[in-house]
Write a protein that holds these residues in place. Structure first.
Motif: not given
Length: 280
Positions: A105-106, A111-114, A120-125, A128-131
């Motif tokens: 999520f930004d 949601l920016v990446n499901s 492997r992937d980069l979160l936007p500044e 947050r990451f939701e496991p």
């Protein structure tokens, strides 16, 4: 005599022609052996072994020599295959979450990446990451392959990142009736565990390179944005000499342009004069 024999043969043949054929037997009823999501007939018996077939996406459950149930599942897609071979349940965690996969999520909660993956992937500044949830997790390998509740969008087809996703109605049964050490044999079309580990190492290397490239791109974008909003030292709209004179201050008299400013002198008001005491 001969004519009589010929007549008898002709009569027999004509009778056979007009004899009714016996009716064909009715077709056998189709048995719904594999009705989703599965079946449990073991009562309180323990599951002593499982046979997991990734080709048909179904697992058979045994207690001793008796079949006590079966379940659909969804194993790894070809690019993220489930390893085949003989395994054992190494760990059981009811409320486990993934430390690799989930959603990104930004900073605004969008949601920016499901299908976000750590490393492997980069979160936007500020994101947050939701496991992802892996409820009723039963570990099969040290690197994280296991059995747990997960979405099965099309029963009979592969859908996961390597784990064996179980239906929500069957996972609690397997979790309750298995113990750490229960053998699990994975059969069908897929790499053996050593080949799987080699493939995983290659993917990890590629993922690290992808993440490094994403970080470099994000850094370059941030630098470009900062440059677009800043002024060059010789810009007539910017501070002269690169020195900013704070509001309310002035450079010293006679100082060359661009000299540091000095704070203004604070002038205090005169104190009131106290009149002398009146005489008697």
């Amino acid at each position: 005599m001969r004519a009589a024999l010929v007549f008898g043969a002709v009569l027999l043949a004509s009778c056979q022609m007009f004899r009714k054929k016996p009716p064909a037997p009715p077709p056998e009823a189709v048995k719904e052996v594999w009705k989703y999501p599965g079946e449990w007939t073991g009562g309180n018996k323990p599951i002593t072994r499982m046979i997991v077939n990734v080709d048909v996406q179904r697992a058979t459950l045994y207690s001793g020599k008796d079949i006590v149930g079966w379940t659909y599942f969804a194993s790894g897609i070809p690019s993220f295959p489930t390893p085949t071979g003989d395994f054992k349940i190494l760990e059981k965690v009811k409320d486990k979450v993934s430390n690799l996969y989930g959603k990104g999520f930004d900073k605004n909660g969008k949601l920016v990446n499901s299908d976000f993956k750590q490393g492997r992937d980069l979160l936007p500044e500020g994101g947050r990451f939701e496991p992802a949830k892996m409820t009723y997790f039963m570990r099969l390998t040290g690197d994280g392959v296991g059995m747990h509740i997960g979405p099965i969008p099309k029963p009979g087809r592969r859908a996961s990142h390597g784990c064996i996703r179980l239906p929500s109605k069957m996972a609690p049964i397997l979790f309750e009736h298995t113990a750490v050490g229960t053998p699990v044999t994975v059969t069908g079309n897929g790499p053996d565990y050593q080949s799987y580990l080699k493939q995983s190492a290659e993917k990890a290397k590629a993922n690290a390179a992808k993440l490094a490239a994403a970080k470099q791109k994000a850094g370059e974008a941030a630098a470009a944005a900062a440059a677009a909003t800043s002024l060059a030292p010789d810009d007539p709209n910017g501070p002269k000499g690169g020195v900013v004179t704070p509001p309310g201050t002035t450079p010293p008299l006679g100082a060359p342009p661009g000299s540091p400013a000095t704070p203004p002198i604070e002038v205090k008001p005169a104190e009131p004069v106290t009149p002398p005491p009146a005489g008697n």
